[in-house]
Design an enzyme around this catalytic site. Structure first.
Site, PDB file in Angstrom:
ATOM      1  N   ARG A  24       8.102  -2.296   1.852  1.00 44.92           N
ATOM      2  CA  ARG A  24       7.461  -3.385   0.594  1.00 44.92           C
ATOM      3  C   ARG A  24       6.757  -2.046  -0.561  1.00 44.92           C
ATOM      4  O   ARG A  24       6.485  -1.879  -1.684  1.00 44.92           O
ATOM      5  CB  ARG A  24       7.502  -4.199   0.188  1.00 44.92           C
ATOM      6  N   GLY A  25       6.203  -1.490   1.009  1.00 42.03           N
ATOM      7  CA  GLY A  25       5.390  -0.667   0.803  1.00 42.03           C
ATOM      8  C   GLY A  25       5.740   1.001  -0.424  1.00 42.03           C
ATOM      9  O   GLY A  25       5.318   0.852  -1.222  1.00 42.03           O
ATOM     10  N   HIS A  26       6.582   0.979   0.570  1.00 42.00           N
ATOM     11  CA  HIS A  26       7.187   2.245  -0.066  1.00 42.00           C
ATOM     12  C   HIS A  26       7.981   1.863  -1.003  1.00 42.00           C
ATOM     13  O   HIS A  26       7.765   2.200  -2.200  1.00 42.00           O
ATOM     14  CB  HIS A  26       8.731   2.582   0.945  1.00 42.00           C
ATOM     15  N   SER A  46       6.297   1.576   8.350  1.00 40.86           N
ATOM     16  CA  SER A  46       7.264   1.814   9.198  1.00 40.86           C
ATOM     17  C   SER A  46       7.137   1.400  10.758  1.00 40.86           C
ATOM     18  O   SER A  46       8.373   0.994  11.896  1.00 40.86           O
ATOM     19  CB  SER A  46       7.924   2.751   9.146  1.00 40.86           C
ATOM     20  N   MET A  95       9.756   9.044   5.213  1.00 38.32           N
ATOM     21  CA  MET A  95       9.984   8.978   6.384  1.00 38.32           C
ATOM     22  C   MET A  95      10.831   7.791   6.777  1.00 38.32           C
ATOM     23  O   MET A  95      11.610   7.762   7.704  1.00 38.32           O
ATOM     24  CB  MET A  95       8.900   9.098   7.239  1.00 38.32           C
ATOM     25  N   GLY A  96      11.336   7.429   5.820  1.00 34.75           N
ATOM     26  CA  GLY A  96      12.317   6.354   5.669  1.00 34.75           C
ATOM     27  C   GLY A  96      12.088   5.144   6.321  1.00 34.75           C
ATOM     28  O   GLY A  96      10.878   4.610   6.405  1.00 34.75           O
ATOM     29  N   ALA A  97      12.543   4.034   6.757  1.00 40.90           N
ATOM     30  CA  ALA A  97      12.130   2.923   7.515  1.00 40.90           C
ATOM     31  C   ALA A  97      11.501   1.955   6.683  1.00 40.90           C
ATOM     32  O   ALA A  97      10.577   1.961   6.968  1.00 40.90           O
ATOM     33  CB  ALA A  97      11.785   3.088   9.195  1.00 40.90           C
ATOM     34  N   ASP A 112      -2.480   6.109   3.551  1.00 39.47           N
ATOM     35  CA  ASP A 112      -2.644   7.015   4.453  1.00 39.47           C
ATOM     36  C   ASP A 112      -3.798   7.757   3.384  1.00 39.47           C
ATOM     37  O   ASP A 112      -3.569   8.577   2.805  1.00 39.47           O
ATOM     38  CB  ASP A 112      -0.872   7.524   4.279  1.00 39.47           C
ATOM     39  N   MET A 150       1.260  -2.701   5.417  1.00 39.03           N
ATOM     40  CA  MET A 150       3.253  -2.660   5.897  1.00 39.03           C
ATOM     41  C   MET A 150       2.895  -1.116   6.933  1.00 39.03           C
ATOM     42  O   MET A 150       2.374  -0.485   5.874  1.00 39.03           O
ATOM     43  CB  MET A 150       4.096  -2.640   4.267  1.00 39.03           C
TER      44      MET A 150
HETATM   45  P1  AMP Z   1       5.676   7.050   5.258  1.00 43.00           P
HETATM   46  O1  AMP Z   1       7.115   7.358   5.370  1.00 43.00           O
HETATM   47  O2  AMP Z   1       5.255   6.347   6.085  1.00 43.00           O
HETATM   48  O3  AMP Z   1       5.950   8.677   5.364  1.00 43.00           O
HETATM   49  O4  AMP Z   1       5.413   6.877   3.818  1.00 43.00           O
HETATM   50  C1  AMP Z   1       5.925   7.296   2.909  1.00 43.00           C
HETATM   51  C2  AMP Z   1       4.979   6.858   1.446  1.00 43.00           C
HETATM   52  O5  AMP Z   1       4.666   5.172   1.381  1.00 43.00           O
HETATM   53  C3  AMP Z   1       3.224   7.877   1.582  1.00 43.00           C
HETATM   54  O6  AMP Z   1       3.003   8.192   0.479  1.00 43.00           O
HETATM   55  C4  AMP Z   1       2.158   6.295   1.880  1.00 43.00           C
HETATM   56  O7  AMP Z   1       0.775   6.772   2.198  1.00 43.00           O
HETATM   57  C5  AMP Z   1       3.100   5.355   1.387  1.00 43.00           C
HETATM   58  N1  AMP Z   1       3.268   3.880   1.717  1.00 43.00           N
HETATM   59  C6  AMP Z   1       3.130   3.813   3.432  1.00 43.00           C
HETATM   60  N2  AMP Z   1       3.158   2.109   3.674  1.00 43.00           N
HETATM   61  C7  AMP Z   1       2.451   1.784   2.699  1.00 43.00           C
HETATM   62  C8  AMP Z   1       2.180   0.544   2.445  1.00 43.00           C
HETATM   63  N3  AMP Z   1       1.991  -0.592   3.012  1.00 43.00           N
HETATM   64  N4  AMP Z   1       1.496  -0.032   0.777  1.00 43.00           N
HETATM   65  C9  AMP Z   1       1.756   1.255   0.295  1.00 43.00           C
HETATM   66  N5  AMP Z   1       2.462   3.055  -0.007  1.00 43.00           N
HETATM   67  C10 AMP Z   1       2.627   3.272   1.703  1.00 43.00           C
END
Ligand code: AMP
Length: 284
Positions: free
Chosen positions: A35-37, A188, A30-32, A152, A186
């Site tokens: 480093r996790g992404h 967003s 979902m952007g923003a 998640d 981490m």
């Molecule tokens: P989101 O943008 O929050 O929907 O996340 C997109 C993907 O990034 C999802 O598969 C999340 O589980 C993953 N993600 C979000 N935060 C982290 C993180 N801190 N470490 C690893 N993956 C993450």
């Protein structure tokens, strides 16, 4: 990096790549980006020939309209980060592009009890929205592998289930949670925290760490109560602190002793000062 906003453009590009024998890795977000992404992009790069990332703040998965309105949007920085990471394709559709017939769901997925516990109980309708958008994106991208974060955890279980429901052979790769130096997962949503709230947010990780170090000696019920009370005292509205186990069929159970494996401690709580709801989990 190619940037496509239209489904047809994306499909055309990927059809050509697929015909050239390229194995596609997909990272929906979902952007923003943080480093996790980017760790998911890196994992996708290592395990595929062409990496597709999508950025779409999906309205149907937000049960709280304020959370949707306040969701951070940082497209320019996201594009820079993805380019630097070597992502090949960014799909950046509008809401109209993904939901031309409106936001009403056309189908209901049977996620079983996964949808009624933890995040499912705290965010009614959330996982149906997740299923709706990921299903659409999978149909468009047709990846070989799908990369998601353990951050998640329940979403990973839902997608695992979705892949079975739609009889998909896409391989789900679950990547480890990336944390700040002090342990904060981490997210967003961390961008919405001021300095004091950011320090306070660390309490979630501290609660999980406490459980990790004590679950073999202390009763589960007492530990959960202790963690919930400490979070409440520190200014959180707590949705849950739980110890869970995942069965082979991908469903979640709530064991009462340390004998069951694999065990995870999971937490979801809203930092009251900021109104930001945070989730985290740790394998025990
Ligand atoms: P989101 O943008 O929050 O929907 O996340 C997109 C993907 O990034 C999802 O598969 C999340 O589980 C993953 N993600 C979000 N935060 C982290 C993180 N801190 N470490 C690893 N993956 C993450």
């Amino acid at each position: 990096m190619y940037l496509f906003k239209r489904k047809e453009e994306l499909e055309r590009h990927l059809t050509t790549a697929r015909h050239a024998g390229k194995r596609i890795g997909f990272v929906p977000t979902m952007g923003a980006l943080h480093r996790g992404h980017i760790s998911l992009i890196n994992a996708a790069k290592e395990n595929s020939d062409l990496v597709v990332c999508s950025i779409f703040v999906n309205p149907t998965q937000f049960n709280d309209p304020k959370d949707f309105e306040k969701y951070p949007v940082t497209i320019d920085q996201d594009v820079l980060q993805l380019t630097e990471a070597g992502c090949d394709v960014l799909f950046l559709p509008s809401v109209q592009e993904m939901y031309p017939d409106g936001l009403t769901a056309k189908m209901q997925y049977d996620f079983g009890t996964l949808e009624t516990v933890l995040e499912g109980a705290a965010r009614p309708g959330h996982f149906q929205g997740v299923g709706q958008i990921v299903h659409q994106l999978l149909n468009l991208v047709q990846p070989d592998k799908l990369f998601m974060g353990q951050k998640d955890l329940q979403q990973c279980l839902i997608i695992n289930r979705l892949l079975k429901i739609i009889d998909s052979h896409v391989e789900l790769v679950i990547c480890p949670t990336q944390r700040e130096n002090d342990g904060l997962a981490m997210s967003s949503r961390n961008m919405r925290l001021n300095t004091t709230e950011r320090v306070n947010a660390l309490r979630l990780y501290q609660a999980l760490s406490y459980i990790k170090h004590h679950y073999k000696k202390e009763g589960f019920k007492e530990m959960k109560e202790k963690a919930i009370n400490e979070l409440k005292t520190s200014g959180f509205e707590v949705d849950y602190v739980e110890l869970i186990s995942i069965l082979e069929d991908g469903s979640v159970i709530f064991p009462e002793t340390a004998a069951t494996t694999p065990l995870y401690a999971v937490v979801a709580a809203k930092e009251v000062g900021s109104g930001v709801r945070l989730i985290d989990n740790i394998m025990l």
